[in-house]
Design a protein around this motif. Structure first.
Motif, short mmCIF file in Angstrom:
data_model
loop_
_atom_site.label_atom_id
_atom_site.label_comp_id
_atom_site.label_asym_id
_atom_site.label_seq_id
_atom_site.Cartn_x
_atom_site.Cartn_y
_atom_site.Cartn_z
N GLY A 180 15.65 8.96 -7.70
CA GLY A 180 16.11 9.33 -6.37
C GLY A 180 17.29 8.47 -5.96
N PRO A 181 17.96 8.83 -4.88
CA PRO A 181 19.10 8.03 -4.41
C PRO A 181 18.64 6.70 -3.84
CG PRO A 181 18.60 9.81 -2.88
CD PRO A 181 17.73 10.03 -4.07
N ARG A 182 19.58 5.89 -3.39
CA ARG A 182 19.26 4.59 -2.80
C ARG A 182 18.30 4.75 -1.63
NH1 ARG A 182 21.92 0.01 -2.90
NH2 ARG A 182 22.01 -0.08 -0.63
N LYS A 183 17.39 3.80 -1.51
CA LYS A 183 16.41 3.75 -0.42
C LYS A 183 15.55 5.01 -0.35
CE LYS A 183 19.18 0.59 2.39
NZ LYS A 183 19.81 0.31 3.71
N SER A 184 15.23 5.54 -1.52
CA SER A 184 14.37 6.72 -1.56
C SER A 184 12.90 6.36 -1.73
CB SER A 184 14.80 7.66 -2.69
OG SER A 184 14.73 7.00 -3.94
N GLY A 185 12.61 5.08 -2.03
CA GLY A 185 11.23 4.64 -2.20
C GLY A 185 10.81 4.46 -3.65
N LYS A 186 11.74 4.64 -4.58
CA LYS A 186 11.36 4.59 -6.00
C LYS A 186 10.96 3.20 -6.47
CE LYS A 186 16.28 4.59 -7.20
NZ LYS A 186 16.69 4.67 -5.77
N THR A 187 11.67 2.15 -6.02
CA THR A 187 11.30 0.79 -6.40
C THR A 187 9.97 0.41 -5.79
OG1 THR A 187 13.58 0.04 -6.74
CG2 THR A 187 11.95 -1.64 -6.21
N THR A 188 9.75 0.81 -4.54
CA THR A 188 8.46 0.56 -3.90
C THR A 188 7.34 1.22 -4.68
OG1 THR A 188 9.49 0.41 -1.70
CG2 THR A 188 7.13 0.90 -1.78
N ALA A 189 7.54 2.47 -5.08
CA ALA A 189 6.51 3.18 -5.85
C ALA A 189 6.22 2.46 -7.16
CB ALA A 189 6.96 4.61 -6.12
N LEU A 190 7.27 2.05 -7.89
CA LEU A 190 7.07 1.38 -9.17
C LEU A 190 6.33 0.06 -8.98
CD1 LEU A 190 9.21 1.23 -12.25
CD2 LEU A 190 8.69 -0.97 -11.20
N LYS A 191 6.69 -0.70 -7.96
CA LYS A 191 6.04 -1.99 -7.75
C LYS A 191 4.57 -1.83 -7.35
CE LYS A 191 10.08 -4.86 -6.82
NZ LYS A 191 10.75 -5.81 -5.89
N ILE A 192 4.24 -0.77 -6.64
CA ILE A 192 2.84 -0.51 -6.34
C ILE A 192 2.08 -0.17 -7.61
CG2 ILE A 192 1.25 1.10 -5.19
CD1 ILE A 192 3.29 1.34 -2.93
N LEU A 193 2.66 0.70 -8.43
CA LEU A 193 2.02 1.10 -9.68
C LEU A 193 1.82 -0.08 -10.62
CD1 LEU A 193 4.07 4.37 -10.26
CD2 LEU A 193 1.64 4.27 -9.68
N ALA A 194 2.78 -1.03 -10.59
CA ALA A 194 2.71 -2.20 -11.46
C ALA A 194 1.89 -3.34 -10.87
CB ALA A 194 4.13 -2.69 -11.77
N GLY A 195 1.29 -3.14 -9.70
CA GLY A 195 0.46 -4.15 -9.10
C GLY A 195 1.21 -5.28 -8.43
N MET A 196 2.52 -5.11 -8.21
CA MET A 196 3.31 -6.18 -7.62
C MET A 196 3.17 -6.22 -6.10
SD MET A 196 6.75 -5.75 -9.96
CE MET A 196 7.54 -7.26 -9.36
N ILE A 197 2.95 -5.07 -5.48
CA ILE A 197 2.67 -5.00 -4.06
C ILE A 197 1.51 -4.02 -3.86
CG2 ILE A 197 4.99 -5.60 -3.27
CD1 ILE A 197 5.57 -2.66 -2.87
N ALA A 198 0.80 -4.18 -2.77
CA ALA A 198 -0.35 -3.31 -2.50
C ALA A 198 0.09 -2.10 -1.67
CB ALA A 198 -1.42 -4.08 -1.75
N PRO A 199 -0.49 -0.93 -1.93
CA PRO A 199 -0.17 0.23 -1.10
C PRO A 199 -0.82 0.10 0.28
CG PRO A 199 -1.93 0.78 -2.60
CD PRO A 199 -1.49 -0.61 -2.96
N THR A 200 -0.23 0.73 1.26
CA THR A 200 -0.86 0.80 2.58
C THR A 200 -2.08 1.71 2.54
OG1 THR A 200 1.30 0.45 3.62
CG2 THR A 200 -0.47 1.31 5.02
N ARG A 201 -1.92 2.81 1.81
CA ARG A 201 -3.03 3.75 1.59
C ARG A 201 -2.97 4.24 0.15
NH1 ARG A 201 -1.25 4.54 6.60
NH2 ARG A 201 0.47 5.82 5.85
N GLY A 202 -4.10 4.78 -0.31
CA GLY A 202 -4.16 5.33 -1.65
C GLY A 202 -4.50 4.29 -2.70
N LYS A 203 -4.59 4.72 -3.94
CA LYS A 203 -4.91 3.82 -5.04
C LYS A 203 -4.25 4.32 -6.32
CE LYS A 203 -9.35 6.13 -5.90
NZ LYS A 203 -10.82 5.92 -6.05
N CYS A 204 -4.11 3.42 -7.29
CA CYS A 204 -3.50 3.78 -8.57
C CYS A 204 -4.08 2.90 -9.66
CB CYS A 204 -1.98 3.66 -8.51
SG CYS A 204 -1.39 2.05 -7.96
N SER A 205 -3.90 3.35 -10.89
CA SER A 205 -4.45 2.60 -12.01
C SER A 205 -3.62 2.88 -13.26
CB SER A 205 -5.91 2.98 -12.27
OG SER A 205 -6.02 4.37 -12.57
N ALA A 206 -3.69 1.94 -14.21
CA ALA A 206 -3.06 2.09 -15.52
C ALA A 206 -4.13 1.89 -16.58
CB ALA A 206 -1.93 1.09 -15.70
N PHE A 207 -4.31 2.89 -17.42
CA PHE A 207 -5.36 2.85 -18.45
C PHE A 207 -6.71 2.48 -17.83
CE2 PHE A 207 -1.44 2.49 -20.85
CZ PHE A 207 -1.69 3.31 -21.94
#
Length: 314
Positions: free
Chosen positions: A36-63
């Motif tokens: 996505g373009p700048r400030k679209s939320g893609k880095t935030t999404a990746l960091k949540i998926l990688a466990g670097m920051i916690a989501p406000t809502r929802g959950k995710c997992s790897a393997f």
């Protein structure tokens, strides 16, 4: 097996939502571009998926490891982002050996793995230089090596905000494609470059202003947002009925099977052809169409909202 699963993850900072609910699954050995373009939320999404920051809502997992269980998660994942820790007072190879030691890798094995990665990425000759002497390109390449020093199952790579040039980006692209195809490394990449996304990955999540505009494979997204396929012919003589672009003439076709009949028709019509080809839609074209459709929808929504506002009678 599922390598990655996102169940409605979203993020809000100080009452400002930067990522709306995002849902997808990714198979082991596959590759996902969050684009996505700048400030679209893609880095935030990746960091949540990688466990670097916690989501406000929802959950995710790897393997099947929840992202909140970072101690277990980081055993099987590698992370390369702008704020990935590298130590400026250490040499490039010592950076990798130090990180490897944190995973319990013995020094000789760590040195062997570090040399393998640095050679493949083209920075082995700089192994003894202090990180402070590295160019942004070199640091980007070393960051990839750092993320893979422990042979993770999945790599989270944020390419969207770095200072590296196109040259190092393409080196990383080629390297990661080999890791994915030959070693089965699962990839999750955040990028604003649709060319990189289209050539490196096979699954996509397209974001704009925190909203997911589409998720799925190229074929799935193309089915939802159709684009034409073109038959193209290069000739120095006019070809009636086709659109001209310089020495090329083209016509949209619905099916590839139409191409031979159209080619015969042009040849029998007397045109001298130098080349003929079928041009399929690219991921960049699909990406730009999806963004354009979203902008049009938002404009119509704003206009509709304006029209419903009661007018004050003077």
């Amino acid at each position: 097996m599922l390598a990655l699963e996102s169940q409605g993850i979203s993020k809000t900072y100080q009452n400002k939502t930067v990522l709306l609910p995002l849902d997808f699954t990714l198979r082991e050995g596959s590759s996902l571009a969050i684009v996505g373009p700048r400030k679209s939320g893609k880095t935030t999404a990746l960091k949540i998926l990688a466990g670097m920051i916690a989501p406000t809502r929802g959950k995710c997992s790897a393997f099947d490891i929840p992202a909140r269980e970072t101690r277990n998660l980081y055993k099987i994942c590698g992370v390369s982002t702008d704020d990935t820790n590298l130590f400026p007072f250490l040499s490039g190879v010592d950076n990798l050996i130090l990180i490897a030691s944190l995973y319990g890798i013995e020094k000789n094995a760590a040195h062997q793995k570090a040399s393998e990665l640095m050679k493949e990425l083209g920075i082995w000759e700089k192994r003894e230089q202090k990180l402070a002497e590295y160019t942004p390109d070199d640091k980007a390449l070393l960051s990839i090596a750092r993320a893979l020093i422990h042979d993770p199952k999945i790599l989270f790579y944020d390419q969207s905000g770095g200072e590296e040039t196109e040259k190092s980006t393409r080196i990383i692209e080629s390297f990661l494609r080999r890791q994915n195809e030959e070693k089965g490394l699962t990839l999750c990449v955040a990028t604003s470059d649709p060319e990189l996304a289209g050539t490196l990955c096979v699954e996509y999540a397209i974001l704009e202003s925190g909203k997911c505009l589409g998720v799925g494979s190229f074929e799935e997204l193309l089915h939802e947002h159709p684009l034409p396929t073109y038959a193209r012919f290069q000739s120095n003589s006019a070809i009636e009925g086709l659109t001209r672009h310089g020495t090329w003439y083209e016509q949209a076709i619905e099916r590839r099977e139409e191409f031979p009949n159209l080619l015969r028709k042009i040849v029998f019509g007397g045109a001298d052809l130098f080349a003929a080809e079928i041009r399929e839609p690219t991921f960049r074209e699909l990406y730009e169409k999806i963004l354009e459709e979203n902008a049009t929808e938002e404009t119509h929504s704003q206009e509709a909202a304006y029209e419903t506002v009661p007018k004050t009678i003077q």
